[in-house]
Motif scaffolding. Structure first.
Motif, mmCIF file in Angstrom:
data_model
loop_
_atom_site.group_PDB
_atom_site.id
_atom_site.type_symbol
_atom_site.label_atom_id
_atom_site.label_comp_id
_atom_site.label_asym_id
_atom_site.label_seq_id
_atom_site.Cartn_x
_atom_site.Cartn_y
_atom_site.Cartn_z
ATOM 1 N N ARG A 264 0.826 -1.201 0.000
ATOM 2 C CA ARG A 264 0.000 0.000 0.000
ATOM 3 C C ARG A 264 0.864 1.257 0.000
ATOM 4 O O ARG A 264 0.562 2.246 -0.674
ATOM 5 C CB ARG A 264 -0.916 -0.018 1.231
ATOM 6 C CG ARG A 264 -2.000 1.040 1.198
ATOM 7 C CD ARG A 264 -2.863 0.977 2.435
ATOM 8 N NE ARG A 264 -3.583 -0.268 2.560
ATOM 9 C CZ ARG A 264 -4.632 -0.615 1.824
ATOM 10 N NH1 ARG A 264 -5.054 0.195 0.861
ATOM 11 N NH2 ARG A 264 -5.248 -1.760 2.017
ATOM 12 N N PRO A 267 3.081 0.987 -3.989
ATOM 13 C CA PRO A 267 2.395 0.106 -4.955
ATOM 14 C C PRO A 267 3.282 -0.330 -6.118
ATOM 15 O O PRO A 267 3.056 -1.404 -6.704
ATOM 16 C CB PRO A 267 1.227 0.974 -5.455
ATOM 17 C CG PRO A 267 1.023 2.009 -4.397
ATOM 18 C CD PRO A 267 2.378 2.270 -3.821
ATOM 19 N N THR A 362 -2.181 -3.736 -7.807
ATOM 20 C CA THR A 362 -1.754 -2.343 -7.646
ATOM 21 C C THR A 362 -2.945 -1.408 -7.586
ATOM 22 O O THR A 362 -3.014 -0.508 -6.729
ATOM 23 C CB THR A 362 -0.813 -1.940 -8.795
ATOM 24 O OG1 THR A 362 0.337 -2.775 -8.777
ATOM 25 C CG2 THR A 362 -0.390 -0.484 -8.667
ATOM 26 N N GLU A 363 -3.907 -1.606 -8.463
ATOM 27 C CA GLU A 363 -5.088 -0.741 -8.472
ATOM 28 C C GLU A 363 -5.932 -0.931 -7.211
ATOM 29 O O GLU A 363 -6.488 0.034 -6.676
ATOM 30 C CB GLU A 363 -5.926 -1.005 -9.726
ATOM 31 C CG GLU A 363 -7.127 -0.086 -9.888
ATOM 32 C CD GLU A 363 -6.750 1.391 -9.959
ATOM 33 O OE1 GLU A 363 -7.599 2.243 -9.604
ATOM 34 O OE2 GLU A 363 -5.610 1.706 -10.362
ATOM 35 N N ARG A 366 -4.253 0.943 -4.362
ATOM 36 C CA ARG A 366 -4.313 2.386 -4.603
ATOM 37 C C ARG A 366 -5.726 2.933 -4.376
ATOM 38 O O ARG A 366 -5.895 4.042 -3.873
ATOM 39 C CB ARG A 366 -3.866 2.690 -6.033
ATOM 40 C CG ARG A 366 -2.361 2.672 -6.238
ATOM 41 C CD ARG A 366 -1.996 2.932 -7.676
ATOM 42 N NE ARG A 366 -0.547 3.128 -7.849
ATOM 43 C CZ ARG A 366 0.093 3.019 -8.976
ATOM 44 N NH1 ARG A 366 -0.569 2.719 -10.081
ATOM 45 N NH2 ARG A 366 1.394 3.212 -9.054
#
Length: 398
Positions: A264, A267, A362-363, A366
């Motif tokens: 977090r 990322p 990753t998304e 994020r």
């Protein structure tokens, strides 16, 4: 012979790692009571994957073929042309064509489309409770595979259903009923792809199906049967592996809160940690080989004609290869995952699967400040060769 490993044991689906540890420690080259040698050490598994005398052509084994409907069944006839199930020149001939689809540049060109589809799916999820498998992990790779090949994305759910049936072909725990379902799915999928190939003959497009029809391999083109068989294989490889990698990878992060915090906070580290994520809980757990010659391992020689089962999940947790192997460590160095096989049969789509998974994870970190499991009683899919969740119930908060 002690039944140390039985692929029908429910624990092989839910949590195989204690069993893998027992195998490595007590009998790492295990002669099972169902005719296979079971290998659980990293060095042994890696050696077999690279051995010239280790054959992937399991369809030649009468017992294997008969359990899947017989040597002339639709499924076995298809598998005989899968790149995955061929050795030597036959393997290289088809891989030479398929490999053109998965060059680094070709995979990288898919990045914007993967990002857009990930955003679309997560926008639909929004906040609150969701099953990440159904809402994201399943539709994304099927959509990408359809688009890669040039098939309508509106057909992705049907393609996924066929793929889920056909993928059981490498599962050592299949039943007679499974064989019936797999063969029925193969026939329907074959007819579907054949129809699209006929369209490409009359009206070629700028897509992979058209490329496969016209690409040359060793001075000749692939036959229609070879194209259809390997379209089926690409769906199995591209769909099953990526769905499971997304689900297993996120679950691993959730069960290692310190690593989730690292992901977090940074990322960009996720993409570089995909080998570690796939090592920890690989989407492909088991592959098999037939030995065409004697094969020496540590302290024992496996005989010519032996059937060998390679436990990727056990190899990835081998403490002789990885210190503290039962811990996910995004900063771990020197990882050489076997999750995508190795040697001449290293998965041609590995880069695409890792790209899709890294972009999804990753998304997620994020986009959401909180990602938490809403239930601990997780259900794993029945296929023991492909390890993946039926569902991943989450609560997502921005």
């Amino acid at each position: 012979m002690t039944a140390l490993f039985d692929p029908r044991d429910p624990s092989v689906r839910t949590d195989p790692y204690p069993l893998y540890r027992k195998l490595r420690e007590s009998d790492p080259v295990h002669r099972s009571n169902f005719g296979y040698w079971i290998l659980s050490r990293y060095a042994d598994v890696d050696a077999v994957l690279r051995a010239p005398g280790a054959s992937s052509e399991f369809y030649r084994d009468p017992t294997w073929a008969n359990r899947r409907g017989g040597p002339e069944s639709p499924l076995v006839r298809s598998v005989r042309k899968w790149m995955l199930m061929l050795d030597g020149p036959a393997h290289r001939r088809i891989r030479g064509v398929i490999g053109k689809v998965f060059t680094r540049a070709a995979v990288e060109r898919l990045r914007p489309r993967i990002a857009a589809e990930t955003d679309r799916l997560l926008d639909a999820v929004g906040e609150g409770d969701t099953d990440l498998i159904q809402s994201l992990a399943l539709p994304l790779p099927t959509t990408v595979t359809c688009e890669l090949l040039g098939l309508p994305t509106s057909d992705r759910d049907q393609c996924r259903r066929w793929t889920e049936q056909i993928s059981r072909v490498i599962d050592p725990s299949i039943t007679a009923a499974d064989a019936v379902d797999m063969n029925a799915a193969e026939v329907e999928f074959r007819e579907y792809v054949a129809g699209h190939l006929e369209e490409r003959r009359s009206t070629p497009r700028d897509d992979i199906l058209s490329l496969l029809l016209h690409a040359e391999a060793d001075g000749g083109r692939l036959t229609e049967e070879e194209i259809i068989a390997n379209v089926q294989f690409l769906f199995v490889a591209g769909h099953e592996t990526t769905v499971n990698l997304i689900g297993n990878g996120l679950l691993a992060l959730l069960r290692h809160p310190d690593q989730l915090r690292i992901a977090r906070d940074n990322p960009e580290t996720i993409a570089g940690a995909m080998d570690e994520i796939s090592r920890y809980d690989p989407p492909v757990q088991i592959v098999s080989r037939l030995l065409t010659e004697n094969l020496p391992l540590q302290g024992i020689t496996l005989p010519e004609g032996a059937k060998v089962m390679l436990l990727f999940g056990a190899a990835g947790r081998d403490p002789e290869r990885y210190p503290d192997p039962d811990r996910l460590d995004l900063a771990r160095t020197g990882v050489k995952t076997l999750a995508f096989s190795g040697g001449p049969h290293y998965c041609v789509g590995a880069a695409l699967g890792k790209l899709e998974t890294s972009m999804v994870l990753t998304e997620l970190v994020r986009r959401y400040s909180t990602i938490e499991l809403t239930g601990d009683d997780l259900v794993w899919r029945p296929n023991v060769s492909f390890r993946g969740l039926e569902e991943l119930p989450l609560r997502l908060v921005r």
